[in-house]
Design a protein around this motif. Structure first.
Motif, PDB file in Angstrom:
ATOM      1  N   GLU A  32       8.610  -0.028   0.205  1.00 31.12           N
ATOM      2  CA  GLU A  32       9.100   0.935   1.184  1.00 31.12           C
ATOM      3  C   GLU A  32       9.738   0.214   2.366  1.00 31.12           C
ATOM      4  O   GLU A  32       9.170  -0.744   2.899  1.00 31.12           O
ATOM      5  CB  GLU A  32       7.962   1.838   1.671  1.00 31.12           C
ATOM      6  CG  GLU A  32       7.333   2.668   0.570  1.00 31.12           C
ATOM      7  CD  GLU A  32       6.180   3.516   1.065  1.00 31.12           C
ATOM      8  OE1 GLU A  32       5.763   3.323   2.246  1.00 31.12           O
ATOM      9  OE2 GLU A  32       5.688   4.360   0.296  1.00 31.12           O
ATOM     10  N   ARG A  89      -4.636  -7.569  -6.430  1.00 33.79           N
ATOM     11  CA  ARG A  89      -3.700  -6.644  -5.802  1.00 33.79           C
ATOM     12  C   ARG A  89      -3.411  -7.137  -4.389  1.00 33.79           C
ATOM     13  O   ARG A  89      -4.326  -7.471  -3.635  1.00 33.79           O
ATOM     14  CB  ARG A  89      -4.258  -5.224  -5.760  1.00 33.79           C
ATOM     15  CG  ARG A  89      -3.299  -4.218  -5.157  1.00 33.79           C
ATOM     16  CD  ARG A  89      -3.766  -2.798  -5.376  1.00 33.79           C
ATOM     17  NE  ARG A  89      -2.885  -1.837  -4.727  1.00 33.79           N
ATOM     18  CZ  ARG A  89      -1.736  -1.402  -5.233  1.00 33.79           C
ATOM     19  NH1 ARG A  89      -1.336  -1.855  -6.405  1.00 33.79           N
ATOM     20  NH2 ARG A  89      -0.993  -0.533  -4.588  1.00 33.79           N
ATOM     21  N   GLU A 127      -0.866  -6.677  -0.757  1.00 34.12           N
ATOM     22  CA  GLU A 127       0.046  -5.860   0.047  1.00 34.12           C
ATOM     23  C   GLU A 127       0.565  -6.696   1.211  1.00 34.12           C
ATOM     24  O   GLU A 127      -0.208  -7.410   1.861  1.00 34.12           O
ATOM     25  CB  GLU A 127      -0.641  -4.605   0.585  1.00 34.12           C
ATOM     26  CG  GLU A 127       0.293  -3.713   1.407  1.00 34.12           C
ATOM     27  CD  GLU A 127      -0.399  -2.453   1.919  1.00 34.12           C
ATOM     28  OE1 GLU A 127       0.282  -1.430   2.099  1.00 34.12           O
ATOM     29  OE2 GLU A 127      -1.629  -2.504   2.136  1.00 34.12           O
ATOM     30  N   GLY A 161       1.637  -4.650  -4.749  1.00 34.69           N
ATOM     31  CA  GLY A 161       1.696  -4.748  -6.196  1.00 34.69           C
ATOM     32  C   GLY A 161       0.612  -5.647  -6.745  1.00 34.69           C
ATOM     33  O   GLY A 161      -0.345  -6.014  -6.046  1.00 34.69           O
ATOM     34  N   THR A 162       0.781  -6.011  -7.998  1.00 36.64           N
ATOM     35  CA  THR A 162      -0.213  -6.804  -8.722  1.00 36.64           C
ATOM     36  C   THR A 162       0.297  -8.217  -8.937  1.00 36.64           C
ATOM     37  O   THR A 162       1.457  -8.419  -9.314  1.00 36.64           O
ATOM     38  CB  THR A 162      -0.531  -6.152 -10.080  1.00 36.64           C
ATOM     39  OG1 THR A 162      -0.907  -4.790  -9.869  1.00 36.64           O
ATOM     40  CG2 THR A 162      -1.662  -6.887 -10.777  1.00 36.64           C
ATOM     41  N   LYS A 181      10.869  -2.303  -7.718  1.00 39.89           N
ATOM     42  CA  LYS A 181       9.812  -1.676  -8.507  1.00 39.89           C
ATOM     43  C   LYS A 181      10.092  -1.777  -9.999  1.00 39.89           C
ATOM     44  O   LYS A 181       9.166  -1.716 -10.815  1.00 39.89           O
ATOM     45  CB  LYS A 181       9.651  -0.215  -8.081  1.00 39.89           C
ATOM     46  CG  LYS A 181       9.006  -0.068  -6.708  1.00 39.89           C
ATOM     47  CD  LYS A 181       8.731   1.365  -6.334  1.00 39.89           C
ATOM     48  CE  LYS A 181      10.004   2.104  -5.991  1.00 39.89           C
ATOM     49  NZ  LYS A 181       9.710   3.469  -5.476  1.00 39.89           N
ATOM     50  N   ARG A 229       4.263  -7.063 -10.733  1.00 40.55           N
ATOM     51  CA  ARG A 229       4.782  -5.701 -10.650  1.00 40.55           C
ATOM     52  C   ARG A 229       4.554  -5.180  -9.241  1.00 40.55           C
ATOM     53  O   ARG A 229       3.526  -5.438  -8.630  1.00 40.55           O
ATOM     54  CB  ARG A 229       4.090  -4.782 -11.659  1.00 40.55           C
ATOM     55  CG  ARG A 229       4.617  -3.358 -11.648  1.00 40.55           C
ATOM     56  CD  ARG A 229       3.801  -2.457 -12.545  1.00 40.55           C
ATOM     57  NE  ARG A 229       4.263  -1.088 -12.465  1.00 40.55           N
ATOM     58  CZ  ARG A 229       3.611  -0.040 -12.978  1.00 40.55           C
ATOM     59  NH1 ARG A 229       2.462  -0.233 -13.610  1.00 40.55           N
ATOM     60  NH2 ARG A 229       4.089   1.178 -12.870  1.00 40.55           N
ATOM     61  N   LEU A 230       5.541  -4.464  -8.738  1.00 41.01           N
ATOM     62  CA  LEU A 230       5.442  -3.827  -7.424  1.00 41.01           C
ATOM     63  C   LEU A 230       5.352  -2.319  -7.606  1.00 41.01           C
ATOM     64  O   LEU A 230       6.247  -1.687  -8.167  1.00 41.01           O
ATOM     65  CB  LEU A 230       6.655  -4.175  -6.562  1.00 41.01           C
ATOM     66  CG  LEU A 230       6.635  -5.528  -5.853  1.00 41.01           C
ATOM     67  CD1 LEU A 230       8.003  -5.852  -5.281  1.00 41.01           C
ATOM     68  CD2 LEU A 230       5.581  -5.541  -4.747  1.00 41.01           C
ATOM     69  N   GLN A 231       4.255  -1.743  -7.149  1.00 40.62           N
ATOM     70  CA  GLN A 231       4.123  -0.286  -7.182  1.00 40.62           C
ATOM     71  C   GLN A 231       4.691   0.360  -5.924  1.00 40.62           C
ATOM     72  O   GLN A 231       5.104   1.519  -5.937  1.00 40.62           O
ATOM     73  CB  GLN A 231       2.653   0.122  -7.328  1.00 40.62           C
ATOM     74  CG  GLN A 231       2.065  -0.151  -8.698  1.00 40.62           C
ATOM     75  CD  GLN A 231       1.539  -1.559  -8.824  1.00 40.62           C
ATOM     76  OE1 GLN A 231       1.367  -2.268  -7.839  1.00 40.62           O
ATOM     77  NE2 GLN A 231       1.271  -1.986 -10.051  1.00 40.62           N
ATOM     78  N   THR A 232       4.723  -0.408  -4.828  1.00 38.71           N
ATOM     79  CA  THR A 232       5.214   0.117  -3.551  1.00 38.71           C
ATOM     80  C   THR A 232       6.249  -0.841  -2.990  1.00 38.71           C
ATOM     81  O   THR A 232       6.010  -2.050  -2.914  1.00 38.71           O
ATOM     82  CB  THR A 232       4.065   0.277  -2.537  1.00 38.71           C
ATOM     83  OG1 THR A 232       3.087   1.168  -3.077  1.00 38.71           O
ATOM     84  CG2 THR A 232       4.578   0.831  -1.222  1.00 38.71           C
ATOM     85  N   SER A 263      14.866  -1.133  -3.140  1.00 44.52           N
ATOM     86  CA  SER A 263      13.496  -0.697  -3.411  1.00 44.52           C
ATOM     87  C   SER A 263      13.326  -0.318  -4.875  1.00 44.52           C
ATOM     88  O   SER A 263      12.343  -0.705  -5.524  1.00 44.52           O
ATOM     89  CB  SER A 263      13.142   0.492  -2.512  1.00 44.52           C
ATOM     90  OG  SER A 263      11.906   1.079  -2.893  1.00 44.52           O
ATOM     91  N   GLN A 264      14.270   0.446  -5.407  1.00 42.81           N
ATOM     92  CA  GLN A 264      14.174   0.841  -6.810  1.00 42.81           C
ATOM     93  C   GLN A 264      14.257  -0.374  -7.733  1.00 42.81           C
ATOM     94  O   GLN A 264      13.556  -0.450  -8.751  1.00 42.81           O
ATOM     95  CB  GLN A 264      15.298   1.835  -7.140  1.00 42.81           C
ATOM     96  CG  GLN A 264      15.246   3.124  -6.335  1.00 42.81           C
ATOM     97  CD  GLN A 264      13.928   3.865  -6.474  1.00 42.81           C
ATOM     98  OE1 GLN A 264      13.383   3.960  -7.575  1.00 42.81           O
ATOM     99  NE2 GLN A 264      13.415   4.398  -5.381  1.00 42.81           N
TER     100      GLN A 264
END
Length: 370
Positions: A156, A189, A191, A182-183, A84, A151-154, A80-81
């Motif tokens: 999980e 955007r 999901e 993400g974008t 992102k 880019r991935l903001q989430t 996950s880290q």
């Protein structure tokens, strides 16, 4: 008691305003074996909390699969880290994929529209049932699958179910719910939400490796522009109570309101919406902890709210758990029920947004029975 003074040794004086020349150097007393004495309390009875805390760590009780889920979850968290930071984070993914991995072919998928409107497009993506035993192919397909994200903001991953499978080596079946948002390159955007059915084995080195990775479908949502815009400042910024009370956080009020007076501020307590004057616009009643008055904001219809708490007579100071607008007298106006720590309060609406407390509203001739 004549030997009492030997237990009191002068401590060095530090940070005095007279200067460092008055600071005594630290001294040790070699002839006293307990000069550096530490007191350890011994309680007469063992705290029952100790038995509970002993079982907090995953795998410390009979539910050993919790430990397996915790260990696999750490691997997923590393991925996950990495996602992102720079999707698709293949280096982190490859660390726990077994060389004999059997996985779903991600390239074989079909999309169908679920709904479209309001700026959001929702689709259902289904994957074919065929699988491959080529780990490198799966990694390559995962790279292509996530390539549209700039880019991935989430990112999980939640293990929703884990089950041990009998055999050697140790094998578990883990169901994983994923949420990736993400974008894309064109600014859209997106999901993706779905589930992976995975199987993991733990070798002699205690390292977990995924040997099966299956997915059947995922839900894809796309938006080409902002769906929600924060208009709080525009709607409430003109009211003094919002600026002086609502904008201040819990930390502020806990320093202002003395807990010794029985006023404890732990957080916001929710709100109720209703049309208090039948003008077709929803108004807001915000519940507050003890010591902070509840607030009623009337919707003027132009996107701005005004504070009518004092005029309406609903500035309750008691700790309020929740509130509800409802027509309790069947007269086509919204009354207000406020649930406080001391009991419920019923405020009756006169139809123009003015409320009066109905005393003894919850007195029963025959007390209700459970």
């Amino acid at each position: 008691m004549r030997w009492a003074p030997v237990f009191f040794v002068s401590a060095p004086l530090r940070a005095l305003p007279f200067g460092s020349k008055f600071v005594a150097p630290p001294r040790a007393i070699p002839f006293l074996p307990f000069a550096d004495l530490r007191l350890t309390p011994h309680y007469p009875a063992k705290s029952p909390l100790d038995d509970v805390l002993r079982l907090v760590a995953p795998g410390s009780d009979e539910f050993v699969t919790e430990q397996y889920a915790f260990e696999i979850g750490r691997l997923l968290n590393d991925w996950s880290q990495a996602l992102k930071a720079a999707p698709p984070g293949l280096s982190a993914l490859a660390t726990f994929l077994d060389s004999s991995l059997e996985a779903t072919v991600l390239a074989s998928s079909q999309e169908s529209s679920v709904r479209s409107g309001g700026g959001i497009e929702v689709m259902r993506r289904r994957f074919a049932a065929n699988t491959t035993k080529d780990r490198e192919r799966f990694v390559d397909e995962m790279k292509k699958h996530l390539a549209p994200f700039v880019r991935l903001q989430t990112a999980e991953f939640e293990i929703t179910n884990v089950k041990e499978i009998a055999g050697t080596p140790l094998t578990v079946q883990a169901e994983i719910r994923y949420d990736l948002a993400g974008t894309l390159a064109d600014g859209v955007r997106e999901e993706r939400i779905g589930n992976w059915s995975t199987r993991w084995t733990r070798a002699d080195s205690n390292a977990w490796h995924a040997v099966r990775w299956e997915t059947s479908a995922e839900t894809v949502s796309r938006a080409r522009g902002p769906i929600f815009i924060d208009v709080t400042a525009q709607a409430l910024g003109q009211t003094e109570s919002y600026r002086s009370q609502m904008l201040r956080g819990v930390d502020h009020w806990r320093t202002v309101l003395d807990g010794a007076c029985g006023i404890d501020v732990y957080g916001n307590n929710g709100l109720a919406t209703g049309d208090i004057d039948n003008d077709g616009f929803d108004d807001l009643y915000i519940c507050q902890p003890a010591g902070l008055p509840n607030r009623l904001y009337r919707n003027r219809g132009d996107g701005v709210f005004e504070d009518v708490t004092e005029k309406a007579g609903v500035g309750v100071l008691d700790a309020t758990a929740c509130a509800l607008f409802a027509d309790f007298e069947n007269k086509s106006v919204q009354d207000l029920l406020v649930v406080c720590g001391s009991g419920p309060l019923l405020f009756l609406n006169d139809g123009a947004g003015n409320f009066s407390l109905k005393r003894d509203a919850f007195q029963f001739a025959r007390p209700p029975r459970a």
